[in-house]
Structures are given as structure tokens and as C-alpha cells.
Design an enzyme around this catalytic site. Structure first.
Site: not given
Ligand code: ADP
Length: 478
Positions: A154, A178-179, A232, A253, A287, A459
């Protein structure tokens, strides 16, 4: 539109741009669904290489004078600002947010680089009063070590800047995951870090679609001393549990469920403006977005009338087109989730009081819901979409009780011109941050973070640097 030729699509490990051992994954433009890049998909061996590179670089990076480290961070900040438009175009391209917000995000991210470049030279220890026997105690601050950084889509630039800047200024080296929705901004950001002259291995980026696998690997490593995550609450819980294996330090966070309280004695126009900013930035995908709007009985009708007019005036459309306020949601799945949440809210008694422009694809129309009761599902979870859920209350006590009736504790907002009430309510709210007659609260000088299940650590501010430092106690004998 961003210059496609200039898009960086490789992983960055040990100072080299490398292809992914798992091939590539696609990144699309949420506004139209078109694939805009194929990005290196690393495997776990490459994650291990990144950890090793960071660990090796740490040995010399930590020994550099703080001023030298901070000068690099400042040089990076200048490059960022010089490339503000290009970075903003990338942010809009892969996240969908309006260009004006992307420009603001680059400036906001840069402000953290500047802040921590300035704070990094102030990592002071203390000399303490002498102890019995003439012993002299003192403390020094040292970097925690290699930091794993996992960020969401986001704020593809700012969420990284907020973690990497204090880490580097403190003397840590980082591995960034990164995402998968928004790796391009992260890679462009780090390409600028390379230009700023950070030594190889200080910063590594491992784009991947195997987030869970990478998370496990980062937590299992004895070389990774800290994990900093934004995302999340569900994933935060998983990571916190995993980090127990090596007792890594964690900064989390996580999700919010922000109350936005408007009292009878509030300046209504200012409250409406604050709500629109706190709710609709990034199409509600933040958030700290106002999630539960609580309006006192006496001003309810007047306030909601004003809000309805504003909601219907919001311009929906691609973020790259100037003047649009509301871009698409990040994925079709996100769109489905918001649609279903609104359906459940209506089934639980909410009334639909306004619906803005509806476009196909991932665009969700700005929506105003009223008659929300505390048991309504939309009250109990993060909406993460352009939907306002409004309820009314009678007394101050009732407002505080309703506001606090959540496991989340990130941001909260209150509008009132009565200074005594403001102090009472601000002190009673179980949230890490309180916006008082203000809807946009985040700033580099201020500690951003949550209480309860919204996370750990802060942060920004002095606290944001401390989270990357260990305090070591030295005791000098007589
Ligand atoms: P959102 O709903 O905002 O996508 P997530 O918590 O799913 O939130 O994702 C935030 C970050 O955490 C992203 O970089 C995602 O790839 C990563 N992520 C998702 N699942 C896992 C996991 N099981 N372990 C580590 N990182 C994760």
C-alpha cells in the site's frame, strides 16, 4: 507513464543485479490489469546469499563513523527527491494510487531518510553515577545486526524507507522482501541507493512470490538479528511466533481499526475534511484509515449530509490521470473482499446512504454506510477500501467505550473544540496514535506504531532509531 525501459526487474544481492532462480513473476497495473513487468523470482538459496552478503557487509558498515553512514543516507535522500516524478509514476503504475498521492509518498519517504540521516549521529550512550567500590558504569549504543524487512504494497516506497533508513543509519545491513504486487518501486529505490554509494551487501532485495518460505528462512537464520514487518495482523502473528526460534528482535506494524470520533462541539467542516483525508487516501487502503466513524447525536445529520456531498464528488478513475481521487483497489481479490464485506454489513442492518461512481475492473465506488451497530462485521475488521461506516452515539463515555472495543490499537481520531474533553478522551483511547482535530498524522519526527494487536515498536522519531540499536552496558572497575 513510467519509462518502461528504465524499470529495474532483477533482484539485488551482494551489490549485484541478478536473475531469479525461480524465473519471473508478473506485476500488473491495477487500473487496467495489464502486465507491466516480469520480475526476478528468487529461491531460498538466493535468500541465503542475501543474508550472507548482509552479514559480511555488516562487519565493515558498523565500523564506519556514524557521520559517514548518515552522509550516504542523506545522499540517497537527495537522489530520491531528484527522481520524485519517476518514482511516483512507478508507484502509481503498480499500486494504482493517484499521482498526487504517489508524489506525496516519495516526499514522505524521503523525509524519513533525512530524519534518520540526522538522528543517526545522535545514537548517544550514557555515563552513569559511580557504583560501590568505585566502579564506573556506562552504556553504548550498537547496531542490532542484519535486519530482515518485509513490507506491504500500500506504500511501496515509504514502508521500506521508514525501516531501511534507521537501520542503515544505526549501522545495520538489510535484506528486503517487498510485496509481490509492488516490487518495482522497491527495486528503483534501491537502484538509487546503489548510486548513493552504499557498499555491496548493505542493502539486498529479494523479490519473490514465496513469502511464507522466505519468512521462514529469514526467521530461522542465526545471522538475522531483527525482523521488521508491516502488514496484516495474521502474518505478523506468524512471524512473531517464528522469530521465537532465534529470539530475534521484532518490530511489527500491523492492522488497525481506527475510530474517528466527532463530538457535538467539533468544527464540522474541519472534521469532514479530516475524515475525507483519513478515509479515502489510497482508496482507503491504509492501516491508519478511519474505519469506524462515530458521530455525536447533536451534529449527526449535519455532519453526514456534508460527508455525503463530498463522497459523491470524489472522482474515480486511473491514478495516472490527473484529478482522480480514487484509484483501483490493488487486486480483484481485494475488490471481492470489500464487496462481500459491504454485503455482509447491509445484511447486518447497515443502510447504503451514498454510492459514488462505479467503474469496471478493480475500482470500488466510494460508499457511505449508516446505521452501523457495534456487532456489524464492518465495524470489527479493517475495511481497506473506500467505504465509510458511520454510527451515532450520545455520551462521551459511550464513544470511548465503543472506540476501545477492538483488539486493534493503531490510529484514532477525535474532533472537539473543548480542550478538557480532548485531553480526557485522548488519554482514554487505547491506541498508539491520536489525531486531534487532524486526519493526517504520520510524520518522520513522530513515533508511528500501535498498541494491543496492532504491533510492537515505533517507526520515526527517536524511538525509530532506538529500535535498530542495542544498549550495551560497560562496567569499569576501579
Ligand atoms: P496485505 O494484506 O497488506 O497484503 P500481508 O500481511 O499479506 O498484508 O503482506 C504483507 C507482506 O508480508 C508482503 O510482503 C507479503 O508478501 C508478506 N507475507 C505474506 N505472508 C507471509 C508469511 N507467511 N511470511 C512472511 N511474509 C509474508
Amino acid at each position: 507513464m513510467a519509462d518502461r525501459m528504465a524499470i529495474q526487474d532483477k533482484a539485488y544481492i551482494g551489490g549485484r543485479w541478478v536473475a531469479g532462480n525461480q524465473g519471473c513473476f508478473e506485476v500488473d497495473d491495477p487500473a487496467c490489469g495489464e502486465v507491466v513487468a516480469r520480475v526476478a523470482n528468487v529461491d531460498l538459496d538466493q535468500v541465503e546469499q542475501a543474508i550472507d552478503a548482509a552479514s559480511e557487509a555488516f562487519e565493515s558498515w558498523r565500523m564506519q563513523p556514524a557521520q559517514a553512514r548518515c552522509d550516504r543516507v542523506m545522499a540517497w535522500q537527495r537522489l530520491l527527491l531528484a527522481q520524485q516524478s519517476r518514482l511516483a509514476e512507478l508507484i502509481t503504475l503498480e499500486s494504482g494510487k493517484p499521482m498526487s498521492e504517489s508524489m506525496a509518498e516519495v516526499a514522505y519517504g524521503a523525509s524519513y531518510l533525512k530524519w534518520f540521516a540526522e538522528q543517526g549521529v545522535r545514537a548517544y550512550g550514557q555515563t552513569l553515577p559511580a557504583l560501590a567500590g568505585g566502579r564506573r558504569p556506562m552504556t553504548i549504543k550498537q547496531p542490532v545486526g542484519v535486519v530482515a524487512i518485509i513490507t506491504p504494497w500500500n506504500f511501496p516506497l515509504a514502508m521500506i524507507a521508514r525501516k531501511v533508513a534507521p537501520a542503515l543509519a544505526a549501522g545495520c545491513c538489510v535484506v528486503i522482501k517487498p510485496a509481490a504486487e509492488t516490487p518495482l518501486t522497491a527495486l528503483a529505490l534501491v537502484a538509487l541507493a546503489e548510486q548513493a554509494g552504499f557498499p555491496a551487501g548493505c542493502i539486498n532485495v529479494v523479490p519473490s512470490t514465496d513469502a511464507a518460505g522466505i519468512g521462514q528462512r529469514l526467521c530461522a537464520s542465526t545471522k538475522v538479528r531483527k525482523l521488521s514487518f508491516t502488514g496484516s495482523t495474521a502474518v505478523g502473528r506468524i512471524l512473531m511466533a517464528q522469530s521465537a526460534a532465534q529470539v530475534q528482535k521484532v518490530s511489527l506494524e500491523l492492522g488497525g481499526n481506527a475510530p474517528f470520533i466527532v463530538f457535538d462541539d467539533a468544527d464540522l467542516d474541519s472534521a469532514v475534511a479530516g475524515l475525507m483525508a483519513a478515509k479515502f487516501r489510497n482508496s482507503g487502503q491504509t492501516c491508519v484509515a478511519a474505519n469506524r466513524v462515530l458521530v455525536q447525536q447533536g451534529v449527526y445529520e449535519a455532519f453526514v449530509d456534508k460527508v455525503r456531498t463530498k463522497v459523491l464528488a470524489l472522482k474515480v478513475g486511473p491514478g495516472a490521470i490527473e484529478g482522480n481521487d480514487i484509484g483501483p483497489l490493488i487486486t480483484l481479490e481485494a475488490h471481492r473482499r470489500v464487496s462481500q464485506l459491504v454485503e455482509r454489513a447491509v445484511a447486518a442492518g447497515a443502510t447504503v446512504s451514498a454510492v459514488g461512481t462505479a467503474l469496471p475492473g478493480r475500482f470500488y465506488p466510494p460508499t457511505l454506510l449508516e446505521s452501523i451497530r457495534p456487532c456489524n462485521p464492518i465495524w470489527q475488521q479493517e475495511i481497506f477500501g473506500p467505504v465509510l461506516a458511520v454510527s451515532r452515539f450520545d455520551t462521551e463515555e459511550e464513544a470511548v467505550e465503543l472506540a476501545n472495543s477492538t483488539e486493534s490499537g493503531l490510529a484514532s481520531y477525535l474532533y472537539s473544540d473543548n480542550v478538557r474533553r480532548v485531553m480526557r478522551v485522548a488519554e482514554s483511547l487505547e491506541f498508539g496514535m491520536v489525531g486531534i482535530n487532524e486526519g493526517i498524522i504520520s510524520a518522520a519526527v513522530a513515533p508511528f506504531g500501535g498498541v494491543k494487536s496492532s504491533g510492537l515498536g515505533r517507526e520515526g522519531g527517536q524511538e525509530g532509531l532506538d529500535d535498530y540499536l542495542e544498549t550495551k552496558y560497560l562496567c569499569f572497575g576501579h
